[in-house]
Write a protein that holds these residues in place. Structure first.
Motif, mmCIF file in Angstrom:
data_model
loop_
_atom_site.group_PDB
_atom_site.id
_atom_site.type_symbol
_atom_site.label_atom_id
_atom_site.label_comp_id
_atom_site.label_asym_id
_atom_site.label_seq_id
_atom_site.Cartn_x
_atom_site.Cartn_y
_atom_site.Cartn_z
ATOM 1 N N TYR A 139 0.956 -1.201 -0.063
ATOM 2 C CA TYR A 139 0.109 0.142 -0.071
ATOM 3 C C TYR A 139 0.884 1.078 0.081
ATOM 4 O O TYR A 139 1.532 1.440 0.870
ATOM 5 N N PHE A 140 0.481 2.114 -0.918
ATOM 6 C CA PHE A 140 1.386 3.252 -1.105
ATOM 7 C C PHE A 140 0.770 4.139 -1.773
ATOM 8 O O PHE A 140 0.087 4.116 -2.638
ATOM 9 N N PRO A 141 1.229 5.765 -1.662
ATOM 10 C CA PRO A 141 0.597 6.781 -2.767
ATOM 11 C C PRO A 141 1.618 6.483 -3.796
ATOM 12 O O PRO A 141 2.782 7.144 -3.932
ATOM 13 N N ASP A 142 1.175 5.906 -4.777
ATOM 14 C CA ASP A 142 1.968 5.289 -6.041
ATOM 15 C C ASP A 142 1.856 6.345 -7.106
ATOM 16 O O ASP A 142 1.157 5.918 -8.063
ATOM 17 N N ARG A 143 2.499 7.404 -6.938
ATOM 18 C CA ARG A 143 2.598 8.392 -7.752
ATOM 19 C C ARG A 143 3.857 9.064 -7.853
ATOM 20 O O ARG A 143 4.606 9.283 -6.953
ATOM 21 N N PRO A 144 4.281 9.544 -8.985
ATOM 22 C CA PRO A 144 5.711 10.015 -8.902
ATOM 23 C C PRO A 144 6.382 11.326 -8.178
ATOM 24 O O PRO A 144 7.249 11.416 -8.045
ATOM 25 N N ASP A 145 5.186 12.216 -7.874
ATOM 26 C CA ASP A 145 5.612 13.435 -6.826
ATOM 27 C C ASP A 145 5.939 12.989 -5.564
ATOM 28 O O ASP A 145 6.311 13.724 -4.759
ATOM 29 N N VAL A 146 5.686 11.819 -4.958
ATOM 30 C CA VAL A 146 6.063 11.257 -3.749
ATOM 31 C C VAL A 146 7.382 10.610 -3.661
ATOM 32 O O VAL A 146 7.462 9.353 -4.281
ATOM 33 N N MET A 147 8.375 11.506 -3.083
ATOM 34 C CA MET A 147 9.732 10.945 -3.355
ATOM 35 C C MET A 147 10.228 10.573 -1.835
ATOM 36 O O MET A 147 9.983 11.330 -1.029
ATOM 37 N N SER A 148 10.940 9.347 -1.845
ATOM 38 C CA SER A 148 11.333 8.812 -0.299
ATOM 39 C C SER A 148 12.720 8.324 -0.409
ATOM 40 O O SER A 148 13.273 7.609 -1.371
ATOM 41 N N ARG A 149 13.231 8.230 0.849
ATOM 42 C CA ARG A 149 14.350 7.509 0.858
ATOM 43 C C ARG A 149 14.263 5.923 1.185
ATOM 44 O O ARG A 149 13.467 5.852 2.278
ATOM 45 N N TYR A 150 14.771 5.239 0.544
ATOM 46 C CA TYR A 150 14.252 3.504 0.647
ATOM 47 C C TYR A 150 15.427 2.959 1.491
ATOM 48 O O TYR A 150 16.598 2.977 1.166
ATOM 49 N N THR A 151 14.914 1.839 2.395
ATOM 50 C CA THR A 151 15.924 0.990 2.703
ATOM 51 C C THR A 151 15.151 -0.451 2.565
ATOM 52 O O THR A 151 13.811 -0.243 2.779
ATOM 53 N N VAL A 152 15.815 -1.386 2.050
ATOM 54 C CA VAL A 152 15.085 -2.630 1.553
ATOM 55 C C VAL A 152 15.972 -3.818 2.192
ATOM 56 O O VAL A 152 17.137 -4.016 2.127
ATOM 57 N N THR A 153 15.111 -4.570 2.809
ATOM 58 C CA THR A 153 15.804 -5.999 3.222
ATOM 59 C C THR A 153 15.003 -7.134 2.690
ATOM 60 O O THR A 153 13.893 -7.101 2.700
ATOM 61 N N ILE A 154 15.559 -8.057 2.038
ATOM 62 C CA ILE A 154 15.236 -9.148 1.379
ATOM 63 C C ILE A 154 15.678 -10.314 2.110
ATOM 64 O O ILE A 154 17.026 -10.394 2.473
ATOM 65 N N GLU A 155 14.730 -11.371 2.207
ATOM 66 C CA GLU A 155 14.783 -12.550 2.898
ATOM 67 C C GLU A 155 14.476 -13.694 1.883
ATOM 68 O O GLU A 155 13.286 -13.579 1.742
ATOM 69 N N ALA A 156 15.411 -14.721 1.793
ATOM 70 C CA ALA A 156 14.921 -15.770 0.557
ATOM 71 C C ALA A 156 15.660 -17.083 1.104
ATOM 72 O O ALA A 156 16.589 -16.821 1.833
ATOM 73 N N ASP A 157 15.281 -17.942 0.433
ATOM 74 C CA ASP A 157 15.853 -19.283 0.318
ATOM 75 C C ASP A 157 17.431 -19.113 -0.249
ATOM 76 O O ASP A 157 17.330 -18.594 -1.547
ATOM 77 N N ARG A 158 18.365 -19.606 0.386
ATOM 78 C CA ARG A 158 19.880 -19.209 -0.039
ATOM 79 C C ARG A 158 19.913 -20.171 -1.338
ATOM 80 O O ARG A 158 20.712 -19.468 -2.247
ATOM 81 N N ALA A 159 19.654 -21.516 -1.345
ATOM 82 C CA ALA A 159 19.889 -22.293 -2.408
ATOM 83 C C ALA A 159 19.302 -21.724 -3.730
ATOM 84 O O ALA A 159 20.019 -21.583 -4.808
ATOM 85 N N SER A 160 18.118 -21.285 -3.810
ATOM 86 C CA SER A 160 17.418 -20.850 -5.042
ATOM 87 C C SER A 160 17.438 -19.496 -5.113
ATOM 88 O O SER A 160 17.357 -19.029 -6.287
ATOM 89 N N CYS A 161 17.973 -18.794 -4.156
ATOM 90 C CA CYS A 161 18.095 -17.417 -4.331
ATOM 91 C C CYS A 161 19.382 -16.835 -3.776
ATOM 92 O O CYS A 161 19.317 -16.057 -2.910
ATOM 93 N N PRO A 162 20.277 -17.258 -4.478
ATOM 94 C CA PRO A 162 21.546 -16.778 -3.839
ATOM 95 C C PRO A 162 21.711 -15.125 -3.994
ATOM 96 O O PRO A 162 22.637 -14.445 -3.424
ATOM 97 N N VAL A 163 21.227 -14.543 -5.235
ATOM 98 C CA VAL A 163 21.356 -13.243 -5.421
ATOM 99 C C VAL A 163 20.306 -12.414 -4.981
ATOM 100 O O VAL A 163 18.965 -12.733 -5.224
#
Ligand code: B3K
Ligand code: ZN
Length: 883
Positions: A139-163
């Motif tokens: 959920y987000f104000p999905d419009r280009p005039d809303v600009m934000s600083r992003y931090t992203v953490t991704i968690e996944a299975d290591r074997a199928s998603c090494p990258v």
């Protein structure tokens, strides 16, 4: 918590540019956490909200999300406080002026066949957020005039998603129990949600480095599937060349520690400029001489540059709303074209770009979807990633540069970026920067952004031999387009010269000017509906050479065949020389279509072809362009009501006659221009191959000649894909029994390489053979045809409908039925691609009855489908002029 569904059969709403309002809340920071799973990915989003003005409800976009829970400043929100909006969004009233909203949603990447948002391709995760895909992630104000600083953490299975990749710089990684791992990314630059990206999976990196002009070390990587590492060299070279060029041409430097590109074979378009993590269609990354044509190599250079250049024009300075799309796209196409011209033969690159503009944008400007470079309204924004916004937008920037000069343009770019870095702005802001930096009033020029339709420039001449006075009268008119019945004149820069009867340049002295400084070329500015330009001191009746370099995106008329013939043979400007030959041939072909009977290759046309071949040694790429007859669709576009079959017959007959007449010369060129050594991807080598294959193609049309034997031998010799495909093209268009073996051989050889297999589909879909439609219908049932893969759909359905007018417009109407059925099947799978491929069906106004009636009936059939996507709805209803 389930959301109310929007009524699937309600008429989709039209969005108007004038209705723009600033957002009620800014989102200054975004902290995302992804727990990746094919069917049950959980996305946790923490949004740092700040109210923009007085109290107002917060509205968040959302689509295909399952909300798990929400909290405000750490306190769980009662479900009743969350108002679900039609379409999938959320509304929350009475929020404090500043707070942190946290939501958790579940999404299914595997179920995402739209390829918008987070989806799976070959078991790997990719995102596509422009224009409105981020709302399918959280959920987000999905419009280009809303600009934000992003931090992203991704968690996944290591074997199928090494990258595990996202935007910005890497900020940590580690192991988790159960064979899982995580990685964190921080993007220091504020950005709109459409630039968010995530890529995760089993990919391998091809690495390089780049040192910026100020000394920043940038780690470059292109992520591909294992086995494709050897096919990334050209993309990497193109990336480094564009990084250097942006520094040299504009002083613009890269601004992160890493620049990552990931390639994916399921992708709705060419590529995407996500900040620090571009995602590319494999078509614009992978190239080996034996799998990619010269055109593919050129496409890679251009698209890699385009996406890289967006880092400043699009990312650091972005669009306030989607009506401003050309602010980033037109400008960035201009930048990539300028770059590509600098990398190779500028004149030939320009011809090719003009050819493409006229093939796609001029018809759009004359059709039911005609819109200004900056549209005033839309139903589905994805329908407005058009040739008008991109290519015409680029022409407008190019004209602006020509008007104010390159130095003022550079100052204007500096000012634009200095004023608007980290802002979401409008086309007016760009024009204002150019105006302020140049001191030139651009208010009239800005009409180019507001007015749809291709201006028609008509020339009349008067020469008074006694006084040596020559009057060039230029008149302009823009035809009405939907919603814009009355047009105003636009400023048209006309770069020009005058030629004497022998083809030499004559001095250009406008009335009142001094004889001493008469130049050989100048730019006239036509600002009114009609203006006279009077030249004096001319020793003989001149022939005007107009729109040199295609100085404005207009249609020129009024020059006779004698003038066009002279210009084709002698003009010093390569664009005008080529264009005049094309116009000469077009006029001749239109006459033959109108007259009926057996077409005759006249002496004038033969002379133009001969002049083209005379440039075989000095400029083979130009010779290939000038030797080619105008395309069938270009000729059709010049007729109020087209006759696709007659145009096809005339063009084929002329090609046959050219093949007979020039057989020895074409055979000699085919022998002599063979690559002397290993495949090389440079301008002269590309030009030689282009001319050699053009010679083969025409030679093979001559009955009783040895063209087909040459084609069989060239196919069998293998070598590079450019030559293999050119030879196979000839065979597939012929009755030669070897064609079926060759097609089977090609399929057997390349069936595991999707990009090459696409070529196999396209070759057959664009064949000039009369049984092509039946072949295409069979190919749609082939086990290798996959309606979920956009490249494959474009390779078969798109290529047939948009690239084979004579067969698509078959009198039976079967071509139209085929396209309608494909659109109906595709719309629920991938609406964006469906709305794109439907376009040729909307061009019924330029077809004669009963074709036009069948086309309308097929459009009606599509429109009657329950649950039709709003994108296809918009194209079809505008096509029927119901909307
Ligand atoms: N900006 C993207 C296009 C997105 C299209 C969305 N339907 C690629 C480009 O123009 O560079
Ligand atoms: Zn772009």
């Amino acid at each position: 918590m389930s959301a109310p569904q929007a009524d699937p059969d309600a008429t989709p709403a039209t969005i108007h540019r004038q209705d723009y309002r600033p957002p009620a809340y800014w989102v200054h920071s975004v902290d995302l956490h992804f727990a990746l799973h094919p069917t049950e990915t959980v996305v946790r989003a923490r949004l740092g909200l700040r109210r923009n003005g007085g109290p107002a409800p917060l509205e968040l976009d959302g689509e295909a999300l399952t909300l798990l829970d929400a909290s405000i400043d750490g306190v769980a929100v009662e479900p009743a406080r969350l108002q679900h909006l039609p379409g999938g969004g959320l509304r929350i009233d009475d929020l404090p002026a500043e707070c942190v909203l946290e939501t958790r949603v579940r999404i299914s990447p595997e179920a995402n066949t739209e390829l918008s948002g987070l989806y799976l391709s070959g078991g790997n995760y990719f995102t596509q957020c422009e224009a409105e895909g981020f709302r399918r992630i959280t959920y987000f104000p999905d419009r280009p005039d809303v600009m934000s600083r992003y931090t992203v953490t991704i968690e996944a299975d290591r074997a199928s998603c090494p990258v595990l990749l996202s935007n910005g710089n890497p900020a940590g990684h580690g192991e988790l129990p159960g064979g899982r791992h995580w990685a964190k990314w921080e993007d220091p630059h504020p950005k709109p949600s459409y630039l968010f990206a995530l890529v995760a999976g089993d990919l391998v990196a091809v690495r390089d480095r780049f040192t910026t002009q100020s000394g920043r070390e940038v780690a470059l990587a292109i992520y591909v599937r294992d086995g494709d590492q050897d096919a990334c060299g050209h993309a990497m070279d193109s990336l480094k060349a564009s990084m250097r060029w942006d520094e040299e041409e504009y002083g613009l430097e890269y601004d992160l520690d890493v620049f990552n590109i990931a390639a994916v074979s399921d992708f709705n378009m060419g590529a995407m400029e996500n900040k620090g993590l571009n995602v590319f269609n494999t078509k614009y990354i992978l190239a080996r001489p034996e799998t990619a044509t010269d055109g593919d190599y050129e496409g890679i250079e251009t698209v890699v540059a385009h996406e890289y250049f967006h880092n400043w024009t699009g990312n650091r300075v972005t669009c306030r709303d989607w009506f401003q799309l050309s602010l980033k796209e037109g400008l960035t196409v201009f930048r990539d074209q300028h770059f590509s011209e600098a990398m190779g033969s500028a004149a030939v690159k320009r011809l090719a770009n003009v050819r493409r503009l006229r093939a796609a944008q001029f018809p759009e400007d004359a059709g039911p979807m005609a819109h200004p470079v900056r549209p005033d309204s839309y139903v589905e924004i994805n329908n407005f990633y058009t040739a008008t916004v991109y290519q015409k937008g680029s022409e407008v920037v190019r004209m602006m540069r020509a008007l104010i000069g390159p130095e003022a343009f550079r100052r204007g770019m500096d000012l634009y970026i200095q004023r608007h870095d980290n802002q979401a702005v409008t086309i007016e802001d760009f024009v204002a920067a150019m105006q302020d930096a140049s001191g030139t009033d651009l208010s009239r020029f800005a009409r180019w952004y507001a007015q749809a339709g291709t201006p028609e420039l008509h020339v009349t001449e008067d020469f008074d031999a006694a006084s040596g006075r020559y009057t060039l009268s230029l008149a302009q008119r823009t035809p009405p387009t939907p919603g814009q019945p009355h047009k105003q004149p636009v400023p048209i820069p006309v770069a020009m010269g005058l030629l004497g009867a022998g083809g030499g340049a004559l001095p250009l002295r406008l009335r009142g000017e001094n004889a001493a400084d008469a130049p050989a070329e100048r730019v006239l500015l036509l600002e009114e509906a009609r203006q006279d330009f009077v030249f004096e001191g001319l020793p003989e009746r001149p022939t005007p050479s107009l729109l040199r370099g295609f100085s404005a995106p207009v249609k020129l008329s009024g020059l006779g065949q004698d003038s066009l013939g002279l210009l084709a043979a002698h003009d010093s400007d390569p664009f005008v020389a080529w264009e005049s030959g094309q116009q000469y041939a077009t006029a001749a072909m239109l006459r033959m279509v109108a007259q009926g009977g057996e077409p005759v290759l006249g002496e004038g046309l033969a002379a133009i072809a001969a002049a083209a071949l005379d440039r075989a040694d000095s400029d083979p790429a130009f010779a290939a362009e000038a030797f080619a007859l105008p395309s069938e669709s270009f000729v059709a576009d010049q007729m109020p009501v087209a006759d696709p079959e007659a145009i096809h017959a005339v063009r084929q007959s002329l090609r046959r006659q050219l093949g007979i007449r020039f057989a020895p010369r074409l055979a000699e060129l085919h022998d002599r221009l063979a690559d002397p050594g290993p495949y090389r991807i440079d301008g002269p080598s590309i030009g030689r191959r282009a001319l050699r294959n053009a010679a083969l193609s025409v030679l093979s049309m001559a009955p009783g000649g040895d063209g087909l034997r040459r084609a069989r031998a060239q196919y069998a010799a293998g070598g590079n894909m450019t030559d293999v495909l050119a030879a196979l093209r000839v065979l597939v268009d012929s009755d030669d029994p070897a064609r079926l073996d060759a097609l089977a051989d090609f399929h057997a050889r390349w069936r595991h390489d999707p990009l090459v297999l696409d070529k196999w589909f396209t070759l057959q879909a664009t064949s000039s053979r009369p049984d092509t439609l039946a072949t295409v219908q069979v190919l749609a049932l082939h086990p290798d045809f996959d309606i979920r893969n956009p490249n494959r759909v474009r390779a078969l359905v798109g290529a047939f409908a948009a690239g084979n007018p004579a067969q698509f417009h078959a009198a039976s109407g079967e071509g139209y039925r085929f396209l309608a059925e494909m659109v109906i099947a595709l719309d629920p799978v991938n609406a964006q691609v469906a709305a794109r491929v439907v376009s040729p069906l909307t061009d019924w106004k330029r077809q004669a009855e009963p074709r036009a009636a069948i086309m309308r009936a097929e459009l009606e059939r599509i429109l009657a489908r329950p649950g039709l996507s709003k994108g296809t709805f918009e194209k079809v209803s505008k096509g029927l002029a119901l909307h």
